[in-house]
Design an enzyme around this catalytic site. Structure first.
Site, PDB file in Angstrom:
ATOM      1  N   ASP A 215      -3.846   6.797   8.760  1.00  0.00           N
ATOM      2  CA  ASP A 215      -3.618   5.805   9.673  1.00  0.00           C
ATOM      3  C   ASP A 215      -2.356   6.409  10.171  1.00  0.00           C
ATOM      4  O   ASP A 215      -1.365   4.966  10.694  1.00  0.00           O
ATOM      5  CB  ASP A 215      -3.384   4.308   8.950  1.00  0.00           C
ATOM      6  CG  ASP A 215      -3.291   2.944   9.760  1.00  0.00           C
ATOM      7  OD1 ASP A 215      -3.487   2.936  11.020  1.00  0.00           O
ATOM      8  OD2 ASP A 215      -2.262   2.793   9.268  1.00  0.00           O
TER       9      ASP A 215
ATOM     10  N   GLU B  55      -2.857   6.815  -1.925  1.00  0.00           N
ATOM     11  CA  GLU B  55      -4.319   6.474  -1.700  1.00  0.00           C
ATOM     12  C   GLU B  55      -5.438   7.184  -2.072  1.00  0.00           C
ATOM     13  O   GLU B  55      -6.560   6.792  -1.442  1.00  0.00           O
ATOM     14  CB  GLU B  55      -4.118   5.596  -0.815  1.00  0.00           C
ATOM     15  CG  GLU B  55      -3.154   4.616  -0.337  1.00  0.00           C
ATOM     16  CD  GLU B  55      -3.349   3.087   0.182  1.00  0.00           C
ATOM     17  OE1 GLU B  55      -4.013   3.720   1.881  1.00  0.00           O
ATOM     18  OE2 GLU B  55      -3.198   2.732   0.486  1.00  0.00           O
TER      19      GLU B  55
ATOM     20  N   TYR C  55      -2.259  -5.142  -0.280  1.00  0.00           N
ATOM     21  CA  TYR C  55      -1.530  -6.106   1.206  1.00  0.00           C
ATOM     22  C   TYR C  55      -2.106  -7.241   0.868  1.00  0.00           C
ATOM     23  O   TYR C  55      -3.466  -8.164   1.224  1.00  0.00           O
ATOM     24  CB  TYR C  55      -3.051  -5.436   2.312  1.00  0.00           C
ATOM     25  CG  TYR C  55      -1.644  -4.011   2.750  1.00  0.00           C
ATOM     26  CD1 TYR C  55      -0.798  -3.855   3.479  1.00  0.00           C
ATOM     27  CD2 TYR C  55      -1.796  -2.884   1.815  1.00  0.00           C
ATOM     28  CE1 TYR C  55      -0.340  -3.332   3.774  1.00  0.00           C
ATOM     29  CE2 TYR C  55      -1.300  -1.490   3.103  1.00  0.00           C
ATOM     30  CZ  TYR C  55      -0.013  -2.076   3.296  1.00  0.00           C
ATOM     31  OH  TYR C  55       0.991  -0.665   4.178  1.00  0.00           O
TER      32      TYR C  55
ATOM     33  N   GLU D 243       3.967  -0.345  -0.686  1.00  0.00           N
ATOM     34  CA  GLU D 243       3.523  -0.531   0.372  1.00  0.00           C
ATOM     35  C   GLU D 243       3.233  -2.282   0.376  1.00  0.00           C
ATOM     36  O   GLU D 243       2.153  -1.911  -0.236  1.00  0.00           O
ATOM     37  CB  GLU D 243       2.769   0.061   1.193  1.00  0.00           C
ATOM     38  CG  GLU D 243       2.686   1.445   1.653  1.00  0.00           C
ATOM     39  CD  GLU D 243       1.146   2.188   2.405  1.00  0.00           C
ATOM     40  OE1 GLU D 243       0.605   1.608   2.725  1.00  0.00           O
ATOM     41  OE2 GLU D 243       1.371   3.318   2.260  1.00  0.00           O
TER      42      GLU D 243
HETATM   43  C1  BDP Z   1      -2.610   1.574   3.749  1.00  0.00           C
HETATM   44  C2  BDP Z   1      -1.847   3.106   3.952  1.00  0.00           C
HETATM   45  C3  BDP Z   1      -0.901   3.362   5.358  1.00  0.00           C
HETATM   46  C4  BDP Z   1      -1.569   2.665   6.519  1.00  0.00           C
HETATM   47  C5  BDP Z   1      -1.399   0.971   5.613  1.00  0.00           C
HETATM   48  C6  BDP Z   1      -1.492   0.507   6.687  1.00  0.00           C
HETATM   49  O1  BDP Z   1      -1.323   3.590   3.055  1.00  0.00           O
HETATM   50  O2  BDP Z   1      -0.219   4.676   5.740  1.00  0.00           O
HETATM   51  O3  BDP Z   1      -0.486   2.906   7.636  1.00  0.00           O
HETATM   52  O4  BDP Z   1      -2.343   1.123   5.037  1.00  0.00           O
HETATM   53  O5  BDP Z   1      -2.828  -0.576   6.643  1.00  0.00           O
HETATM   54  O6  BDP Z   1      -3.392   2.407   3.384  1.00  0.00           O
HETATM   55  O7  BDP Z   1      -1.012  -0.152   7.243  1.00  0.00           O
END
Ligand code: BDP
Length: 609
Positions: free
Chosen positions: A172, A428, A484, A522
């Site tokens: 991404d 990932e 997330y 993240e």
């Molecule tokens: C994660 C990835 C990252 C993406 C992020 C996203 O590691 O590179 O930019 O999600 O979805 O899976 O913002």
């Protein structure tokens, strides 16, 4: 010649920058090799080096170009260097390059984020113009780091384009490429310092630094290492290509309280200087103990970001102004760390982190090692949707070789940086197949063996890597999580349910033994800087703060959580698609490096933590 030492002028070394406007030619018809472009380009098009080539032009066919991009420049090399070794140094060429010097191939390199040299000593035309042509290729495949593919897009009948290729990143971020980092011409002594390594050990009020100097060339020389403090006072000295330096008392390098000693290495012959090199080095130890990350024996909590090298116009190109601005913002917000997601960054960024006392999780470009059967990559990641197995098939053997080389080169380049406290060996990846487990073991063992400082190793885990799935996370010295909750998982009004699920997952990790420290590498929400709404909706600035409040509550409830690096420091470019509004908007800062609301929330939290 394979030295990765950062290029520096000293009494014995010469460095000339080749940065500036180079000729460029895009090989749309794949004819460059047949037409002898290595001998010189017929082109009036000039392009700056260093920079990504993608964002300068007004026609999409350049921005999205897939294939060979040819660069050319010329340089006069002075006769006074005749007794030296002469080399070109590319700080990076993304993702692979072949270098021609006066028409002859002098080097090639796979991997777009570390330096390499082209030895041209035997081919120099003294006091004359020498032609440098570089064929850079930006294509992705299942054996490249980063991972992806190239597709061919069918063209309507009558169109003059014969064949149009398009890059499909397995990740991404935009696949920026080209000569993105500085290019330099070096003149080095025939017998020279090729490499230098330090390992630190605390000893009461002092420190013992074991060092090793690797020498290139045939002459018999004596090696001397001298250490100076920041005031310029000599504090230690040793003779020999390896040995131990005692510095007592020592001022340690600490988080946001850096102290750098100047190590000067000299090669001498009968009292005459043959070569000299110097490096600024912070003395510190790093280890994992139980659920703690210990810097100089004391627990640290990481606060900061996953970042990108990404800015307007120059893309992923080396941009010292952006580097400076980013560090000023990170200091302002109270951060102390970042991860070089998802590739090794420019060398100058680590120098700055050494100087400013930032802790860096240094990541190799092993990204895109996960496939989802149905949904677009960035809709699948983080949701718990089951990916398909990745580590099988004929491309895995070349991938494994490239990955091992990338780990070796990363560690060789960055091993002396005090700021580098850990290696991230994947982002990932797929982790559930047996093939994955075998692959992981080898990469993790290689990193341990190659790193003289034996730094902790990890990989950033996607949601499908769970406590039950012990295929791969057992290789990590500490866990790094990409999660997330509140965005891809139960976003918006469902955020309360996201918190419940998040806590269930955390309880399961907490029940694993032995426990290891966990750092969030993240978590985040896309946030459009123009959107405000009360009550909040997803994409608004208010919602980004709500998600942060929720995640912070969860982090604070588990004592094995030892850090939080939000995704992302700033908005960044990605491919176009329905899930991205001209890029990923999860930045706490905009792409122009101005704060969103969440920046003020984080500043308050991190200054108090
Ligand atoms: C994660 C990835 C990252 C993406 C992020 C996203 O590691 O590179 O930019 O999600 O979805 O899976 O913002």
């Amino acid at each position: 010649m394979e030295s990765m030492l950062y290029p520096k002028m000293t009494a014995t070394r010469r460095v000339v920058s080749l940065d500036g406007m180079w000729k460029v030619k895009f090989d749309f018809e794949e004819e460059g090799a047949a037409k002898g472009w290595k001998d010189g380009l017929e082109s009036d098009d000039l392009i700056p080096v260093p920079a990504s080539f993608n964002d300068f032009y007004t026609d999409k066919k350049y921005r999205e170009f897939a294939g060979d991009i040819w660069y050319e420049t010329e340089v006069v090399i002075p006769e006074e260097w005749k007794d030296k070794e002469v080399a070109l140094r590319f700080a990076a060429a993304t993702h692979r390059a072949v270098v021609y010097f006066n028409g002859a191939e002098v080097a090639s390199h796979e991997g777009g984020f570390v330096p390499f040299l082209a030895d041209v000593t035997e081919r120099v035309r003294w006091n004359e113009k020498n032609r440098i042509v570089v064929k850079v290729n930006n294509e992705l495949s299942k054996s490249s780091l980063p991972n992806g593919s190239v597709i061919e897009i069918p063209q309507p009948e009558g169109s003059d384009a014969r064949k149009v290729k398009m890059i499909r990143p397995g990740f991404d971020f935009f696949n920026y490429a080209g000569l993105q980092r500085p290019v330099r011409l070096l003149a080095l002594p025939k017998t020279s310092i090729d490499d230098f390594t330090v390992v630190h050990e605390l000893d009461g009020e002092g420190a013992r630094v074991s060092y090793q100097v690797a020498i290139r060339g045939s002459e018999k020389v004596e090696t001397k290492v001298l250490v100076y403090d920041e005031a310029g006072k000599q504090v230690a000295e040793a003779n020999g290509a390896e040995g131990v330096l005692s510095i007592n008392p020592v001022r340690l390098w600490n988080v946001r309280d850096a102290y750098l000693y100047r190590f000067v290495i000299r090669l001498e012959q009968d009292g005459q200087l043959i070569d000299e090199y110097e490096e600024e080095i912070g003395i510190r130890t790093i280890e994992i103990k139980g659920i703690d990350i210990l810097l100089n024996g004391k627990p640290v909590y990481l606060k900061g970001f996953g970042k990108h090298e990404d800015s307007d116009i120059v893309g992923r190109g080396y941009a010292p102004g952006v580097i400076k601005r980013d560090f000023e913002l990170m200091k302002w917000i109270g951060a102390n760390s970042f991860r070089t997601s998802h590739y090794p960054y420019s060398e100058e960024i680590y120098q700055m982190a050494d100087r400013e006392g930032f802790l860096v999780i240094d990541e190799v470009a092993a990204v895109g090692f996960l496939h989802f059967s149905s949904m677009a990559m960035f809709m699948g990641a983080g949701t718990g949707i089951k990916p398909t197995s990745f580590f099988e098939g004929p491309e895995i053997e070349p991938l494994r070789k490239n990955h091992l080389a990338a780990v070796r080169e990363l560690i060789q380049r960055d091993k002396n940086h005090a700021c580098v406290i850990a290696w991230s060996l994947f982002n990932e990846p797929e982790t559930f197949s047996e093939a994955a487990s075998r692959y992981f073991r080898e990469i993790f063992e290689a990193a341990r063996e190659l790193d003289p400082q034996k730094r902790p190793r990890t990989f950033a885990m996607e949601k499908s890597c769970s406590p039950e799935n012990v295929g791969c996370h057992q290789y990590c010295d500490f866990l790094t999580m990409n999660r997330y909750y509140g965005w891809y998982i139960k976003g918006g009004y469902e955020i309360a349910a996201a918190e419940v699920e998040f806590r269930q997952e955390m309880d399961a990790w907490g029940a694993l033994t032995p426990q290891r420290p966990m750092v969030f590498t993240e978590y985040g929400t896309d946030t459009y800087p123009s959107e405000h709404k009360l009550p909040s909706v997803m994409w608004s600035q208010e919602y980004q703060v709500e998600m942060l409040e929720m995640c912070s509550r969860v982090f604070d409830s588990y004592e094995f959580v030892k850090g939080e690096q939000i995704w992302n420091f700033a908005d960044f470019q990605t491919v176009e698609g329905t899930g991205r509004v001209n890029g990923n908007k999860k930045g706490v800062f905009t792409r122009q490096r101005q704060p969103k609301e969440s920046a003020f929330f984080l500043k308050k939290r991190w200054e108090e933590l």
